[in-house]
Design an enzyme around this catalytic site. Structure first.
Site, PDB file in Angstrom:
ATOM      1  N   GLU A 296       0.824  -1.212   0.000  1.00 11.57           N
ATOM      2  CA  GLU A 296       0.000   0.000   0.000  1.00 11.57           C
ATOM      3  C   GLU A 296       0.860   1.264   0.000  1.00 11.57           C
ATOM      4  O   GLU A 296       0.624   2.204   0.764  1.00 11.57           O
ATOM      5  CB  GLU A 296      -0.960  -0.009   1.198  1.00 11.57           C
ATOM      6  N   ASP A 370      -8.028  -9.178   4.404  1.00 15.42           N
ATOM      7  CA  ASP A 370      -7.794  -7.985   5.213  1.00 15.42           C
ATOM      8  C   ASP A 370      -8.826  -7.811   6.325  1.00 15.42           C
ATOM      9  O   ASP A 370      -9.722  -6.986   6.192  1.00 15.42           O
ATOM     10  CB  ASP A 370      -7.826  -6.745   4.299  1.00 15.42           C
ATOM     11  N   GLU A 398     -12.641  -1.641  12.168  1.00 19.52           N
ATOM     12  CA  GLU A 398     -12.699  -0.943  10.882  1.00 19.52           C
ATOM     13  C   GLU A 398     -13.774  -1.519   9.965  1.00 19.52           C
ATOM     14  O   GLU A 398     -14.452  -0.788   9.256  1.00 19.52           O
ATOM     15  CB  GLU A 398     -11.316  -1.041  10.209  1.00 19.52           C
TER      16      GLU A 398
HETATM   17  C1  BDP Z   1      -6.144  -1.937   6.055  1.00 23.57           C
HETATM   18  C2  BDP Z   1      -6.428  -0.563   6.577  1.00 23.57           C
HETATM   19  C3  BDP Z   1      -5.242   0.367   6.410  1.00 23.57           C
HETATM   20  C4  BDP Z   1      -3.992  -0.283   6.984  1.00 23.57           C
HETATM   21  C5  BDP Z   1      -3.806  -1.658   6.379  1.00 23.57           C
HETATM   22  C6  BDP Z   1      -2.644  -2.426   7.004  1.00 23.57           C
HETATM   23  O1  BDP Z   1      -7.532  -0.003   5.884  1.00 23.57           O
HETATM   24  O2  BDP Z   1      -5.530   1.585   7.056  1.00 23.57           O
HETATM   25  O3  BDP Z   1      -2.885   0.510   6.759  1.00 23.57           O
HETATM   26  O4  BDP Z   1      -4.951  -2.439   6.609  1.00 23.57           O
HETATM   27  O5  BDP Z   1      -2.911  -3.362   7.740  1.00 23.57           O
HETATM   28  O6  BDP Z   1      -7.177  -2.794   6.468  1.00 23.57           O
HETATM   29  O7  BDP Z   1      -1.502  -2.112   6.737  1.00 23.57           O
END
Ligand code: BDP
Length: 695
Positions: A296, A370, A398
């Protein structure tokens, strides 16, 4: 420190949740044990100091009289605490502690001159502190003390919180206010609240905390921030909690002024060694780092053509010199890789098994995608034979309704932990782990977690990391007794146990996943198809069209990552469990389930059931009015009302969207969604909380 209310029948006074599960209310007469003194000959020693002061405060509050602390057993109805080394009386008992690890505690009831003496001991003083909290918990929850020797030892060495807290005090995916780390005032001012945070964690066995966000800011490694971290570490240390930080892979460039962060570059290697040494000079027991790399948008070794192992080993070598560990996250995926997103972590890490240094631990999310409300366990559990693995769960909700929805996550984590890695095999996921890390739901809100019920998820993290086979129901029962009182535990537990499944039903039944709105992830967005990356779009995950729905992970090759047995069961729609059907298969809308209903009919039924479960929880909660203090009761009632409204929003937005694909009528007997699909698509929440990648 906590404000303790010693008044009788205080349980119905307004409560704000600050005390968490350590409320220590006056016990009914029949539950009071006779303890007039605590024997602790070294009351200033680290851990023993915290143990005896917690016991003194807790016991006085629960028993209603004052309890002395002394160094000898004078009256014989005492509580003796300490290690054999620090306490003659305990040394004289010759308790054999060899079979237990150094965090374990032993409780030993003895009788002297007809009076009961309670002994709490361990090999190490930290075990004594854990034993003290256990003892208080036992009394508080109205459970009898064991009549014979009882001991408890943590299953895992690493029982961690991961804060996703930024240096500007915003919290990524945080729904409980600001970060509890007030970086600006640190190190000169340490909020006393941090001591209560430490107590709460120690009381459930958590022994480490990562202070910063995985989307890391290199600045936390700057000299002045190391001083700030040191102030936090010094405050947490007496409670047996180590401090860790997230390390930004490109820190040698950003902080060190180097031209590269290439792990094979000697200057980069030296930079990490120097930085780590600098940290350990200030914090001798610093735990280590967590790294999110090449995921990401975060920098990582692949930016330089190096593997995750090469990147991890470079930082691990620096940490090894000081005894630190490196937790390297397996949450990696890339839309340039033409492979199912759910398969990418395994593809990346399985070939690296055996290539990591011994102080590297791979940190794997419980599910392959996730933190979704339901996923199968990650195929990496049990697949890494030579590399230790840590399970990462998300305590902050979340994807399960932020702070307002009641969703007890103990059941969800139990589902993952208790899964056999091979179908009908002996090994379970929990047997493959070195520890558990939970993405924190803690913030500056008075009640810590944004809602009273979310405290249960923090509690469950600690309890399941201590003993993963404890069972979600038992953990919920403990928490409910401590938090709301023994009299209401039963109905509270019953709500908790059903709550996560209700969320699954109203957000994504039958194994659907990742259907939320963009960015903040608040509310439904199954129609979203326009994001910069294909593998961020809900349509990528559900693959719905006119003819059918679901992700064919057999065709995609993902299923092959699981052990034989699972492959066969999950490999066919007829044998796959219905709650994961659409996770593994793309089936026609008319596909018939065991109930005789088609997939479409079942989906509508489940969305509807999810909403009605929340209505039932509301009704059950309403019945507890007068049995729980008005203040907490009211807030929970109002949150449940929000949950019902939002569950209906999910249902009413999702159903017309699926109809826009399949053209099918609403099955008979179900309410027509309140608004049109366009209405739901136009909902826009720019300021929903938790959406931050900055700071
Ligand atoms: C996702 C979240 C994000 C996190 C990512 C992570 O939306 O904010 O940075 O996981 O675990 O679910 O790195």
């Amino acid at each position: 420190m906590l404000m303790l209310t010693v008044a009788a029948s205080s349980s119905l006074l307004a409560e704000d949740g600050y005390e968490l599960w350590m409320r220590y209310r006056l016990l009914p007469k029949s539950k009071r044990v006779a303890i007039s003194q605590i024997v602790c000959p070294n009351p200033t020693d680290r851990h023993l100091k915290e143990a005896h002061s917690e016991l003194k405060t807790g016991l006085e509050s629960m028993l209603g009289y004052s309890v002395k602390v002394g160094d000898k057993l004078t009256k014989q109805d005492g509580l003796v605490i300490g290690t054999a080394l620090s306490n003659e009386f305990i040394a004289g008992l010759n308790v054999d502690l060899r079979p237990f690890n150094d965090e374990a505690f032993v409780y030993l009831p003895t009788t002297i001159n007809g009076k009961r003496v309670h002994v709490i001991t361990g090999q190490d003083q930290l075990g004594v502190l854990y034993g003290a909290f256990w003892f208080l918990r036992q009394l508080q929850s109205g459970k009898p003390l064991p009549n014979k020797r009882y001991y408890s030892a943590p299953r895992y060495k690493l029982r961690l919180l991961n804060h996703w807290d930024n240096l500007n005090r915003s919290v990524e995916r945080g729904y409980a206010g600001q970060s509890i780390w007030d970086w600006h005032k640190l190190p000169d001012y340490v909020d006393p609240r941090i001591i209560d945070y430490a107590r709460a964690n120690a009381s459930i066995g958590i022994n480490g905390t990562v202070l910063t966000n995985v989307n890391a800011n290199a600045m936390v490694l700057r000299a002045d921030y190391i001083q700030k971290t040191k102030a936090v570490a010094d405050t947490l240390r007496p409670y047996g909690i180590k401090v860790y930080l997230t390390a930004r892979f490109s820190a040698p460039i950003e902080l060190g002024g180097l031209k590269t962060a290439d792990p094979l570059d000697p200057q980069v290697q030296q930079w990490w060694k120097d930085k780590v040494a600098e940290i350990y000079r200030e914090i001798h027991d610093f735990g280590g780092f967590v790294v999110k790399a090449n995921s990401e948008g975060q920098p990582g070794p692949q930016n330089y053509g190096r593997s995750h192992a090469e990147g991890a080993n470079m930082i691990a070598d620096a940490l090894a010199l000081e005894g630190g560990i490196l937790m390297w996250r397996a949450f990696v995926y890339d839309d340039k890789t033409p492979v199912d997103r759910a398969a990418q972590a395994y593809n990346e890490f399985k070939p690296l098994d055996g290539k990591f240094r011994s102080n590297v631990i791979v940190q794997v999310k419980n599910g392959p995608i996730d933190f979704q409300p339901r996923e199968p366990f990650s195929p990496l559990f049990g697949a890494l034979d030579k590399t230790p693995a840590l399970m990462e769960v998300q305590v902050t909700k979340e994807y399960l309704g932020f702070a307002t929805h009641l969703a007890y996550l103990g059941t969800m984590w139990q589902e993952a932990l208790a899964s056999p890695t091979r179908l009908r095999g002996k090994e379970k996921v929990l047997d493959t782990l070195t520890g558990i890390a939970g993405v924190s739901n803690i913030g500056s809100d008075r009640n810590w977690c944004g809602s009273h019920f979310d405290q249960a998820n923090w509690y469950a993290l600690g309890r399941l990391a201590w003993e993963p086979t404890l069972g979600a129901t038992k953990v919920a029962d403990e928490w409910a007794r401590l938090t709301f009182g023994t009299a209401v535990a039963k109905p509270v537990v019953s709500m908790m146990i059903r709550s996560r499944e209700a969320v699954v039903d109203y957000t994504g039944p039958l194994g659907l996943t990742h259907l939320m709105a963009t960015g903040h992830h608040y509310g439904p967005g199954p129609w979203v198809d326009n994001l910069g990356r294909a593998d961020w779009n809900p349509v990528y995950f559900h693959r719905g069209d006119r003819d059918g729905i679901g992700f064919d992970r057999v065709g995609a090759g993902t299923l092959k990552q699981y052990a034989p047995g699972w492959r066969e069961i999950w490999g066919k729609p007829e044998t796959a469990p219905e709650n994961l059907l659409l996770w593994f298969h793309h089936v026609p809308w008319s596909y018939r389930l065991l109930s005789g209903k088609t997939v479409w009919e079942e989906m509508v039924a489940r969305y509807t059931h999810g909403v009605s479960e929340v209505a039932t929880m509301r009704a059950e909660w309403a019945k507890l009015k007068g049995k729980i203090d008005a203040s907490r009761h009211l807030q929970i009632s109002e949150f449940l009302k929000i949950q019902e409204k939002e569950a209906k929003w999910w249902r009413d937005a999702s159903i017309p969207y699926w109809q826009s694909l399949n053209g099918l009528p609403l099955p008979k007997g179900f309410d027509v969604p309140e608004h049109s699909l366009d209405y739901y698509k136009s909902i826009f929440h720019p300021y929903a909380p938790g959406n931050t990648h900055t700071g």
